[in-house]
Scaffold this motif. Sequence first.
Motif, PDB file in Angstrom:
ATOM      1  N   VAL A   1       4.024  -1.890   8.862  1.00 22.49           N
ATOM      2  CA  VAL A   1       4.361  -0.596   8.519  1.00 22.49           C
ATOM      3  C   VAL A   1       5.974  -0.345   9.117  1.00 22.49           C
ATOM      4  CG1 VAL A   1       2.107   0.496   8.678  1.00 22.49           C
ATOM      5  CG2 VAL A   1       3.315   0.350  10.841  1.00 22.49           C
ATOM      6  N   GLN A   2       6.499   0.693   8.907  1.00 24.48           N
ATOM      7  CA  GLN A   2       7.767   1.179   9.145  1.00 24.48           C
ATOM      8  C   GLN A   2       8.514   0.620   7.889  1.00 24.48           C
ATOM      9  OE1 GLN A   2       8.811   3.607  10.514  1.00 24.48           O
ATOM     10  NE2 GLN A   2       7.284   4.312  12.091  1.00 24.48           N
ATOM     11  N   SER A   3       9.147   1.295   7.105  1.00 22.62           N
ATOM     12  CA  SER A   3       9.724   0.442   6.087  1.00 22.62           C
ATOM     13  C   SER A   3      11.030  -0.379   6.538  1.00 22.62           C
ATOM     14  CB  SER A   3      10.201   1.620   5.051  1.00 22.62           C
ATOM     15  OG  SER A   3      10.865   2.777   5.642  1.00 22.62           O
ATOM     16  N   ARG A   4      11.869  -0.062   7.291  1.00 23.34           N
ATOM     17  CA  ARG A   4      13.009  -0.639   7.779  1.00 23.34           C
ATOM     18  C   ARG A   4      12.638  -2.046   8.399  1.00 23.34           C
ATOM     19  NH1 ARG A   4      15.457   4.352   7.717  1.00 23.34           N
ATOM     20  NH2 ARG A   4      17.678   4.404   7.710  1.00 23.34           N
TER      21      ARG A   4
ATOM     22  N   LEU B   1      -7.749   3.875   4.714  1.00 25.71           N
ATOM     23  CA  LEU B   1      -6.687   2.893   5.440  1.00 25.71           C
ATOM     24  C   LEU B   1      -6.649   3.094   6.912  1.00 25.71           C
ATOM     25  CD1 LEU B   1      -3.960   2.505   2.971  1.00 25.71           C
ATOM     26  CD2 LEU B   1      -5.278   0.504   3.492  1.00 25.71           C
ATOM     27  N   ARG B   2      -6.639   4.158   7.329  1.00 24.23           N
ATOM     28  CA  ARG B   2      -6.516   4.848   8.674  1.00 24.23           C
ATOM     29  C   ARG B   2      -7.822   4.874   9.382  1.00 24.23           C
ATOM     30  NH1 ARG B   2      -3.931  10.906   7.332  1.00 24.23           N
ATOM     31  NH2 ARG B   2      -1.891  10.346   7.695  1.00 24.23           N
ATOM     32  N   GLN B   3      -8.869   4.956   8.742  1.00 26.23           N
ATOM     33  CA  GLN B   3     -10.242   4.557   9.588  1.00 26.23           C
ATOM     34  C   GLN B   3     -10.493   3.128   9.751  1.00 26.23           C
ATOM     35  OE1 GLN B   3     -12.099   6.771  10.626  1.00 26.23           O
ATOM     36  NE2 GLN B   3     -10.856   8.452   9.796  1.00 26.23           N
TER      37      GLN B   3
ATOM     38  N   HIS C   1       0.911  -1.267   0.045  1.00 24.25           N
ATOM     39  CA  HIS C   1       0.016   0.014   0.018  1.00 24.25           C
ATOM     40  C   HIS C   1       1.012   1.279   0.062  1.00 24.25           C
ATOM     41  CE1 HIS C   1      -3.837  -2.284   0.994  1.00 24.25           C
ATOM     42  NE2 HIS C   1      -2.827  -3.107   1.612  1.00 24.25           N
ATOM     43  N   TYR C   2       0.768   1.965  -1.091  1.00 21.34           N
ATOM     44  CA  TYR C   2       1.679   3.196  -1.276  1.00 21.34           C
ATOM     45  C   TYR C   2       1.229   4.053  -2.529  1.00 21.34           C
ATOM     46  CZ  TYR C   2       5.873   5.756  -0.231  1.00 21.34           C
ATOM     47  OH  TYR C   2       6.941   6.563   0.150  1.00 21.34           O
ATOM     48  N   PHE C   3       1.809   5.431  -2.562  1.00 21.20           N
ATOM     49  CA  PHE C   3       1.547   5.809  -3.626  1.00 21.20           C
ATOM     50  C   PHE C   3       2.195   5.272  -5.118  1.00 21.20           C
ATOM     51  CE2 PHE C   3       5.090   8.643  -4.871  1.00 21.20           C
ATOM     52  CZ  PHE C   3       5.807   8.859  -3.822  1.00 21.20           C
TER      53      PHE C   3
ATOM     54  N   GLY D   1       9.477   6.436  -3.690  1.00 20.75           N
ATOM     55  CA  GLY D   1       9.438   6.879  -2.215  1.00 20.75           C
ATOM     56  C   GLY D   1      10.124   5.692  -1.310  1.00 20.75           C
ATOM     57  N   ARG D   2       9.380   5.621  -0.140  1.00 18.66           N
ATOM     58  CA  ARG D   2       9.838   4.561   0.829  1.00 18.66           C
ATOM     59  C   ARG D   2       9.701   3.260   0.442  1.00 18.66           C
ATOM     60  NH1 ARG D   2      12.104   7.952   4.739  1.00 18.66           N
ATOM     61  NH2 ARG D   2      10.977   9.944   4.825  1.00 18.66           N
ATOM     62  N   MET D   3       8.802   3.046  -0.608  1.00 23.10           N
ATOM     63  CA  MET D   3       8.414   1.655  -0.666  1.00 23.10           C
ATOM     64  C   MET D   3       9.275   1.101  -1.697  1.00 23.10           C
ATOM     65  SD  MET D   3       6.189  -0.568  -0.068  1.00 23.10           S
ATOM     66  CE  MET D   3       4.304  -0.389   0.071  1.00 23.10           C
TER      67      MET D   3
ATOM     68  N   ALA E   1      -1.805  13.652  -1.370  1.00 25.99           N
ATOM     69  CA  ALA E   1      -2.582  12.626  -0.359  1.00 25.99           C
ATOM     70  C   ALA E   1      -1.848  12.687   0.830  1.00 25.99           C
ATOM     71  CB  ALA E   1      -1.996  11.427  -1.130  1.00 25.99           C
ATOM     72  N   PHE E   2      -0.660  12.901   1.285  1.00 24.69           N
ATOM     73  CA  PHE E   2       0.013  12.950   2.261  1.00 24.69           C
ATOM     74  C   PHE E   2       0.020  14.169   3.214  1.00 24.69           C
ATOM     75  CE2 PHE E   2       2.252   9.275   0.151  1.00 24.69           C
ATOM     76  CZ  PHE E   2       1.674   8.431   0.596  1.00 24.69           C
ATOM     77  N   HIS E   3      -0.263  15.320   2.726  1.00 20.18           N
ATOM     78  CA  HIS E   3      -0.128  16.690   3.515  1.00 20.18           C
ATOM     79  C   HIS E   3      -1.493  17.309   3.749  1.00 20.18           C
ATOM     80  CE1 HIS E   3       4.228  16.497   3.929  1.00 20.18           C
ATOM     81  NE2 HIS E   3       4.235  15.816   2.749  1.00 20.18           N
TER      82      HIS E   3
ATOM     83  N   PHE F   1       1.049   3.758  12.761  1.00 26.23           N
ATOM     84  CA  PHE F   1       1.258   4.872  12.926  1.00 26.23           C
ATOM     85  C   PHE F   1       0.574   5.810  11.981  1.00 26.23           C
ATOM     86  CE2 PHE F   1       4.952   2.266  14.760  1.00 26.23           C
ATOM     87  CZ  PHE F   1       4.545   2.475  16.103  1.00 26.23           C
ATOM     88  N   GLN F   2      -0.579   5.558  11.365  1.00 27.57           N
ATOM     89  CA  GLN F   2      -1.134   6.367  10.376  1.00 27.57           C
ATOM     90  C   GLN F   2      -0.262   6.732   9.455  1.00 27.57           C
ATOM     91  OE1 GLN F   2      -4.251   6.540  11.713  1.00 27.57           O
ATOM     92  NE2 GLN F   2      -3.386   5.780  13.815  1.00 27.57           N
ATOM     93  N   GLN F   3       0.647   6.162   8.915  1.00 30.89           N
ATOM     94  CA  GLN F   3       1.478   6.256   7.834  1.00 30.89           C
ATOM     95  C   GLN F   3       1.594   4.860   6.939  1.00 30.89           C
ATOM     96  OE1 GLN F   3       5.151   7.256   9.961  1.00 30.89           O
ATOM     97  NE2 GLN F   3       4.997   9.424   9.040  1.00 30.89           N
ATOM     98  N   VAL F   4       2.022   5.265   5.746  1.00 31.26           N
ATOM     99  CA  VAL F   4       2.312   4.147   4.819  1.00 31.26           C
ATOM    100  C   VAL F   4       3.961   4.457   4.429  1.00 31.26           C
ATOM    101  CG1 VAL F   4       0.180   3.712   3.566  1.00 31.26           C
ATOM    102  CG2 VAL F   4       1.441   5.565   2.770  1.00 31.26           C
ATOM    103  N   PRO F   5       4.689   3.662   3.936  1.00 31.26           N
ATOM    104  CA  PRO F   5       4.510   2.009   3.349  1.00 31.26           C
ATOM    105  C   PRO F   5       3.648   1.275   4.476  1.00 31.26           C
ATOM    106  CG  PRO F   5       6.714   2.618   3.313  1.00 31.26           C
ATOM    107  CD  PRO F   5       6.355   3.710   3.845  1.00 31.26           C
ATOM    108  N   MET F   6       2.751   0.231   3.904  1.00 31.14           N
ATOM    109  CA  MET F   6       2.213  -0.768   4.649  1.00 31.14           C
ATOM    110  C   MET F   6       2.165  -1.787   3.586  1.00 31.14           C
ATOM    111  SD  MET F   6      -0.753  -2.763   5.204  1.00 31.14           S
ATOM    112  CE  MET F   6      -2.234  -2.020   5.015  1.00 31.14           C
TER     113      MET F   6
HETATM  114  O1  GSN Z   1       9.923   4.526   7.166  1.00 27.58           O
HETATM  115  C1  GSN Z   1       8.622   4.485   7.503  1.00 27.58           C
HETATM  116  O2  GSN Z   1       7.987   3.930   7.114  1.00 27.58           O
HETATM  117  C2  GSN Z   1       8.571   5.704   8.497  1.00 27.58           C
HETATM  118  N1  GSN Z   1       9.540   5.943   9.406  1.00 27.58           N
HETATM  119  C3  GSN Z   1       7.998   6.797   7.692  1.00 27.58           C
HETATM  120  C4  GSN Z   1       6.744   6.860   6.934  1.00 27.58           C
HETATM  121  C5  GSN Z   1       6.482   8.123   6.153  1.00 27.58           C
HETATM  122  O3  GSN Z   1       6.731   8.993   6.533  1.00 27.58           O
HETATM  123  N2  GSN Z   1       5.274   8.095   5.381  1.00 27.58           N
HETATM  124  C6  GSN Z   1       4.599   9.080   4.986  1.00 27.58           C
HETATM  125  C7  GSN Z   1       4.271   8.978   3.196  1.00 27.58           C
HETATM  126  S1  GSN Z   1       6.058   8.129   2.365  1.00 27.58           S
HETATM  127  N3  GSN Z   1       7.009   9.242   2.583  1.00 27.58           N
HETATM  128  O4  GSN Z   1       7.810   9.529   3.059  1.00 27.58           O
HETATM  129  C8  GSN Z   1       3.102   9.257   5.248  1.00 27.58           C
HETATM  130  O5  GSN Z   1       2.454   8.208   5.450  1.00 27.58           O
HETATM  131  N4  GSN Z   1       2.804  10.554   5.814  1.00 27.58           N
HETATM  132  C9  GSN Z   1       1.580  10.925   6.198  1.00 27.58           C
HETATM  133  C10 GSN Z   1       1.623  11.312   7.474  1.00 27.58           C
HETATM  134  O6  GSN Z   1       0.449  11.512   8.196  1.00 27.58           O
HETATM  135  O7  GSN Z   1       2.685  11.252   8.094  1.00 27.58           O
END
Ligand code: GSN
Length: 221
Positions: A66-69, A44-46, A8-10, A14-16, A219-221, A52-57
Amino acid sequence: MAGKPKLHYFNGRGRMETIRWMFAAAGVEAEEQHISSKADLEKLRQDGFLLFQQVPMVEIDGMKMVQSRAILNYIAAKYNLYGKDLKERALIDMYCEATMDLNELIMMVPFKPADTREKDEALIIERSSTRYFPVFEKVLKNHGQNYLVGNTLSRADVQLLETILMVEEVKADSLSKFPLLKAFKERMSNIPTIKKFLQPGSLRKPPTDAKTAAEAIKAFH
Ligand code: GSN
């Protein structure tokens, strides 16, 4: 049999992108669900799918990772790309963190103001040619193997190849002073799983252009 991992990503690197590379190198077919709007991310958040409300997932083995590393660590360990003992893993981690520092410099360029492009690219060229590539050239020389660590493919090789190709997109002759890295690039690019990933039709994404960057920012901001 478990289904394919779902990313799941754009629709951009990026980080995917390193995760896409790692699955490909492991010979694992994955599928993608693109996030193209704030609503896609919100859904996805809902649904409670983003810790952590973020992708990559990545949906894999019944988990929503989640968390790319963390995702990369899991794939590398699962598919034997993470060394044979703790010391090999330590080396692999050091090499990967270094390539990730360089990768991140490149990854962020399309998201910065266009008028800093020249400076951003100069830093990438300087860092790769004076800090990172000389070290990896020396590692290959001293280690004397086809791979960076041990005598088998690891995530360090995969991540270095990915990053070399990204640097070459900034400056095509970046390896001209690094003959062992040049040979490494050729060898790695010819590993069947990687060769396939480098051909059209794979999940590999092109360099992030202004349009893709704008979509991601929306999408992300
Ligand atoms: O590595 C990781 O997966 C996390 N430490 C960072 C993930 C992250 O920053 N995701 C962004 C989109 S991808 N760009 O870097 C994200 O989901 N942003 C939306 C938000 O509300 O933070």
